[in-house]
Design a protein around this motif. Structure first.
Motif, PDB file in Angstrom:
ATOM      1  N   GLU A  62       0.812  -1.216   0.000  1.00 16.86           N
ATOM      2  CA  GLU A  62       0.000   0.000   0.000  1.00 16.86           C
ATOM      3  C   GLU A  62       0.848   1.270   0.000  1.00 16.86           C
ATOM      4  N   ASP A  65       0.707   3.096  -3.176  1.00 20.91           N
ATOM      5  CA  ASP A  65      -0.433   4.003  -3.369  1.00 20.91           C
ATOM      6  C   ASP A  65      -0.080   5.398  -2.865  1.00 20.91           C
ATOM      7  N   SER A 117      -5.987   5.367   3.220  1.00 21.35           N
ATOM      8  CA  SER A 117      -5.088   4.227   3.394  1.00 21.35           C
ATOM      9  C   SER A 117      -5.298   3.598   4.773  1.00 21.35           C
TER      10      SER A 117
END
Length: 296
Positions: A62, A65, A117
């Motif tokens: 992640e 991202d 997130s």
């Protein structure tokens, strides 16, 4: 770390594709702008991943991202900078009004990605982004005004404009990994931003000549203005509005009077400062090598 670039690119494409509520043309423009940015690489997103990896035992996918969101922010700032300067031949210069809509979209999407997130310290990361974005905007505003008249004020301006964006990228990675802000990271990131801007200064006066044509003050110019000779007087007169023989002649004066050599010396001073801080702050040798290579 080369593979990180492809990961960041893939996550950028995924982020844009998921924004299905946007007009098709708006999405298409975002994709075009990202492809143009790709040619320059994803240095800021890489800084975010690097500083995350420095303080975690296992890489979480992640983070790419967030790195992609950082790249959207940086691209948005680059586009605004180019639109305000009006002297770059990028795809976003062809449709300035539409490009501003893309900028607003990128800023909004980037903030949303970080906030959505699953990182424990995502809110602290957003605070860092907001802090440094405002600082960089202030620096950009000062740069547009072109009112600084000495080296100290100029260094302060580029620290805000450029140093803040490097610091933002590094500190977001650190805080997502550890929940902490490290002074050493902020200090060497600011130094890296300053030395990169000095490199741009040298390029802009010696190769492009764009800063000279626009009568923008920069480190080589401030050095020239400290000299007590006829060449310095000629440059001062030009910056006061007088005409000159040619831009090429001014470039020759900067070289022959040591202004370029002085700017290179200042770049090396900030490089040494950053290198010392990096050695004292980071432990991962590969991360250190990447940052040191970036400063060359």
């Amino acid at each position: 770390m080369t593979e990180w670039h492809s990961h960041i690119k893939n996550h950028l494409e995924k982020i844009v594709a998921l924004e299905n509520s946007l007009d098709e043309q708006l999405v298409s423009l975002m994709q075009q702008f990202i492809r143009e940015k790709e040619q320059q690489g994803f240095a800021f997103g890489t800084l975010c991943v690097l500083h995350y990896v420095e303080y975690v035992e296992q890489l979480q996918d992640e983070i790419f991202d967030v790195a992609a969101a950082i790249e959207l922010l940086i691209l948005a700032f680059d586009i605004v900078d180019d639109l305000q300067d009006g002297d770059k031949d990028y795809v976003w210069m062809k449709t300035p009004a539409l490009s501003l809509n893309v900028v607003l979209t990128m800023l909004t999407v980037a903030s949303k990605i970080i906030g959505a997130s699953s990182f424990t310290h995502r809110h602290e990361a957003i605070q860092i982004v907001e802090q440094y974005m405002l600082c960089s905007i202030n620096g950009q505003h000062l740069d547009l005004l072109n009112h600084y008249r000495d080296e100290q004020a100029y260094i302060s301006m580029i620290q805000q404009k450029s140093g803040s964006l490097v610091a933002m990228s590094c500190e977001v990675g650190v805080v997502l990994a550890s929940g902490k802000r490290l002074q050493g990271v902020a200090q060497y990131a600011q130094a890296i931003g300053i030395l990169q801007q000095i490199k741009n200064d040298i390029h802009n006066v010696t190769t492009e000549g764009s800063d000279l044509r626009q009568r923008k003050y920069s480190l080589p110019i401030f050095y020239m203005l400290t000299l007590q000779n006829k060449d310095a007087s000629m440059i001062q007169s030009y910056y006061n509005g007088d005409t000159i023989q040619s831009i090429e002649h001014l470039q020759q004066l900067l070289v022959s009077n040591g202004a370029i050599r002085y700017a290179l010396t200042m770049k090396n001073i900030y490089s040494k400062e950053a290198q010392t801080l990096i050695e004292n702050t980071l432990t991962n040798d590969e991360n250190k090598k990447y940052l040191l290579k970036m400063m060359k």
